[in-house]
Motif scaffolding. Structure first.
Motif, PDB file in Angstrom:
ATOM      1  N   THR A   1       0.848  -1.206   0.000  1.00  0.00           N
ATOM      2  CA  THR A   1       0.000   0.000   0.000  1.00  0.00           C
ATOM      3  C   THR A   1       0.878   1.249   0.000  1.00  0.00           C
ATOM      4  O   THR A   1       2.029   1.214   0.425  1.00  0.00           O
TER       5      THR A   1
ATOM      6  N   ALA B   1      -2.413   1.620  -4.225  1.00  0.00           N
ATOM      7  CA  ALA B   1      -3.470   1.089  -3.357  1.00  0.00           C
ATOM      8  C   ALA B   1      -3.406   1.848  -2.037  1.00  0.00           C
ATOM      9  O   ALA B   1      -2.357   1.887  -1.394  1.00  0.00           O
ATOM     10  N   ASP B   2      -4.506   2.466  -1.683  1.00  0.00           N
ATOM     11  CA  ASP B   2      -4.536   3.266  -0.449  1.00  0.00           C
ATOM     12  C   ASP B   2      -4.824   2.425   0.792  1.00  0.00           C
ATOM     13  O   ASP B   2      -4.511   2.823   1.903  1.00  0.00           O
ATOM     14  N   HIS B   3      -5.494   1.299   0.598  1.00  0.00           N
ATOM     15  CA  HIS B   3      -5.925   0.490   1.742  1.00  0.00           C
ATOM     16  C   HIS B   3      -5.506  -0.959   1.551  1.00  0.00           C
ATOM     17  O   HIS B   3      -5.577  -1.474   0.440  1.00  0.00           O
ATOM     18  N   THR B   4      -5.108  -1.587   2.646  1.00  0.00           N
ATOM     19  CA  THR B   4      -4.829  -3.013   2.550  1.00  0.00           C
ATOM     20  C   THR B   4      -6.141  -3.733   2.254  1.00  0.00           C
ATOM     21  O   THR B   4      -7.221  -3.257   2.620  1.00  0.00           O
TER      22      THR B   4
ATOM     23  N   ALA C   1      -3.405  -6.053  -1.565  1.00  0.00           N
ATOM     24  CA  ALA C   1      -2.624  -4.896  -1.128  1.00  0.00           C
ATOM     25  C   ALA C   1      -2.236  -5.142   0.323  1.00  0.00           C
ATOM     26  O   ALA C   1      -3.105  -5.290   1.193  1.00  0.00           O
TER      27      ALA C   1
END
Ligand code: CU
Length: 311
Positions: A161, A201-204, A228
């Motif tokens: 991420t 990707a901002d979030h897992t 992610a």
């Protein structure tokens, strides 16, 4: 009809977690930007849709038989109407054109500004090295090569991420379409050519990737998992793949790229990818390399009883 209308609010209630609403649940800046422009386009088009819908109902009501409205069979021209029916679309096309231009540049993977612009990406830390991933589509699998890490995984894309991911894409066979609805829009992977894509990707989490263009008998299974992970988990994943037994030499790739169907969900890991594989694949395909589809995969189309015409 009434029953269908009654069901409509359910569409609004079903929320974003539902997997059918991926595009409305972006998990990265590129998908967010795409959603932004999609909504903007719909709003601009409502300028036509709402008045036309309202006027249609109004005209039907105003000129119903019982209303005894004035009958004007000789009427032919109105400057006001001409101005509206030409002027409004012109303005809308101009506005949509402007936002298309701005939107395309905001998510353009070929522009140096992509993923760096503050307005598009707030999460990007300055100076962070991008992760490079080479995407090779085959009949009918996705191979993700991490050239700097010398590893590869098939049908599973794993990224850290908050790190920009720079893709280079190609195909051993027909044109394919690389698409991760919650992270990044479609881009073609084409035989003998290279395209590029970029995302963060901002979030897992786990997302769904897919081939968005029909490509033959194995198309239905040509999906891939996208994971992610945080930095530490990603490091662990890389270490795990490095421990895999399978090597990916050019010869091993040749075997891997043979047509196969129903691979959905089967992740395959390769340690030690032979350097330059991506370039090698493009060169081979350019030179005429093909991976013929076994007859068994196409018998529904090519069986003799279909090709030999009977009178
Ligand atoms: Cu199309």
């Amino acid at each position: 009809m009434t029953r269908m209308l009654a069901l409509f609010p359910l569409l609004l209630l079903s929320g974003c977690s539902d997997k059918h609403y991926w595009l409305f649940d972006p998990k990265g800046p590129i998908a967010s930007a795409e959603l932004h422009y999609m909504i903007l386009d719909v709003l601009v088009m409502l300028v036509v849709i709402i008045p036309v819908t309202a006027l249609t109902i109004w005209v039907l009501w105003r000129y119903r038989a019982a209303a005894q409205a004035r009958h004007e069979p000789g009427w032919a021209h109105s400057n006001v109407l001409e101005f509206v029916v030409w002027g409004v679309p012109l303005v809308i096309v101009a506005i949509l054109g402007y936002y298309s231009y701005v939107g395309i540049h905001a998510v353009n993977p070929y522009g140096p500004e992509v993923l760096a612009k503050k307005s598009v990406v707030e999460t990007t830390r300055q100076g962070i090295a991008p992760l490079e991933v080479d995407v090779i589509s085959t009949d009918w699998q996705w191979l993700f090569v991490y050239p700097k890490l010398h590893i590869a995984s098939a049908n599973e894309l794993v990224v850290p991420t908050h790190v920009p991911v720079h893709f280079r894409l190609t195909s051993t066979t027909v044109t394919n379409n690389f698409f991760i609805p919650q992270l990044v829009g479609q881009i073609y992977a084409m035989p003998g050519m290279r395209t590029k894509q970029a995302m963060i990707a901002d979030h897992t989490g786990e997302y769904h990737g897919l081939a968005a263009t029909l490509s033959g008998p194995g198309f239905s299974w040509m999906d891939f998992k996208v994971k992610a992970l945080n930095e530490q988990q990603f490091g662990q994943w890389v270490a795990g793949v490095k421990g895999a037994k399978a090597q990916l030499t050019y010869a091993a790739f040749d075997k891997f790229a043979q047509p196969t169907v129903n691979t959905s969900g089967k992740s395959v890991y390769f340690a030690n990818v032979q350097p330059g594989l991506f370039k090698h694949v493009i060169q081979e395909v350019k030179a005429g390399k093909v991976y013929p589809t076994p007859y068994a995969f196409t018998e529904n189309m090519q069986a003799p009883e279909f090709t030999e015409r009977t009178n």
